[in-house]
Scaffold this motif. Sequence first.
Motif, PDB file in Angstrom:
ATOM      1  N   ASP A  71       0.815  -1.216   0.000  1.00  0.00           N
ATOM      2  CA  ASP A  71       0.000   0.000   0.000  1.00  0.00           C
ATOM      3  C   ASP A  71       0.848   1.266   0.000  1.00  0.00           C
ATOM      4  N   GLU A  72       2.086   1.166   0.488  1.00  0.00           N
ATOM      5  CA  GLU A  72       2.919   2.356   0.656  1.00  0.00           C
ATOM      6  C   GLU A  72       3.899   2.601  -0.486  1.00  0.00           C
ATOM      7  N   ARG A  99      -2.736   5.895   0.016  1.00  0.00           N
ATOM      8  CA  ARG A  99      -1.426   5.502   0.545  1.00  0.00           C
ATOM      9  C   ARG A  99      -1.269   5.830   2.024  1.00  0.00           C
ATOM     10  N   HIS A 146       3.772  10.555  -1.056  1.00  0.00           N
ATOM     11  CA  HIS A 146       3.786   9.877   0.243  1.00  0.00           C
ATOM     12  C   HIS A 146       5.183   9.331   0.594  1.00  0.00           C
ATOM     13  N   PRO A 148       7.455   7.140  -0.879  1.00  0.00           N
ATOM     14  CA  PRO A 148       7.630   5.680  -0.844  1.00  0.00           C
ATOM     15  C   PRO A 148       9.093   5.290  -0.836  1.00  0.00           C
TER      16      PRO A 148
END
Length: 298
Positions: A71-72, A99, A146, A148
């Motif tokens: 998800d990340e 995210r 986000h 990653p």
Amino acid sequence: MLSLQHLTKSFGDMKAVDDVNFDLHHGEILGLIGQNGAGKTTTFRMILNFIEPDQGTVTWNDAPFTQKQYDELGYLPEERGLFPKMTVENQIIYFAELRGMKRAEIRREIPKWLSRFEVKAKPNDKIKDLSKGNAQKVQLIATLIHHPQLVILDEPFSGLDPVNVGILREGIMEIKKQGAAIIYSDHNMDNVEQVSDQLVMLRLGKMVLKGTVADVRQSFGRVKLSLESNLTAEEVQAIPGVISVVPHRQALEITLAEEAAGHRVFDLATKNGYIPEFNQQPPTLEEIFKMKAGEPNE
């Protein structure tokens, strides 16, 4: 570290990916190259767990991916997926919330990212009103906002002009400096050569090249030579070990059978003293790509 070990996938009688192995460390960029249909996107989809391999493993930091890690991570697919009627801000918020980011945090971050990528749009502009380049920047922002630790980019520079390619490339390099592991595909070998720490080339699902860009190029030997002198193309062609000579502007572009032939070219070209140019290099990555792509099927 991302690690692929003996990754294999078939669709019916077609083996799309055949025993692919490589490791990618934090703070590195790996260029995954190959012709259309070579197995790049299938490899990406196995890393992302969109499809399961027939054999082999994909691990992250020496363990299978957890759902939270999936998800990340950041993924930019080749098929762009923006919603035309959404505003720039809402589009980025939508993906970032998926995210795990909070809406207030996303809103604080958006102006910084729009500025970093020089997006010619306001947060409340609709996606459908953006140019292709600006829309692509927005999707890359949604992929990276986000922060990653693993980023997968499938043709991130496709269709962009050189200025926008440079802007996006700088943004990707910044993410690398922050410690992300980045794997991406590109058909432009200049981009691959400038950005990648290492590369893997697939051909019909098999790995045919693997290593750092410098090591891959050096493995083919310094058999490309650019020469500017008083020698004619006919005189150079007659030198033992010279395969071909192509005039290019003021210089001659020479292909050698072996590195040692360069000495013979140099000795003849400099027998009367100074010459403007003698540059002996390995083949470019684009030349190597064409050589490997053109090899006969096994």
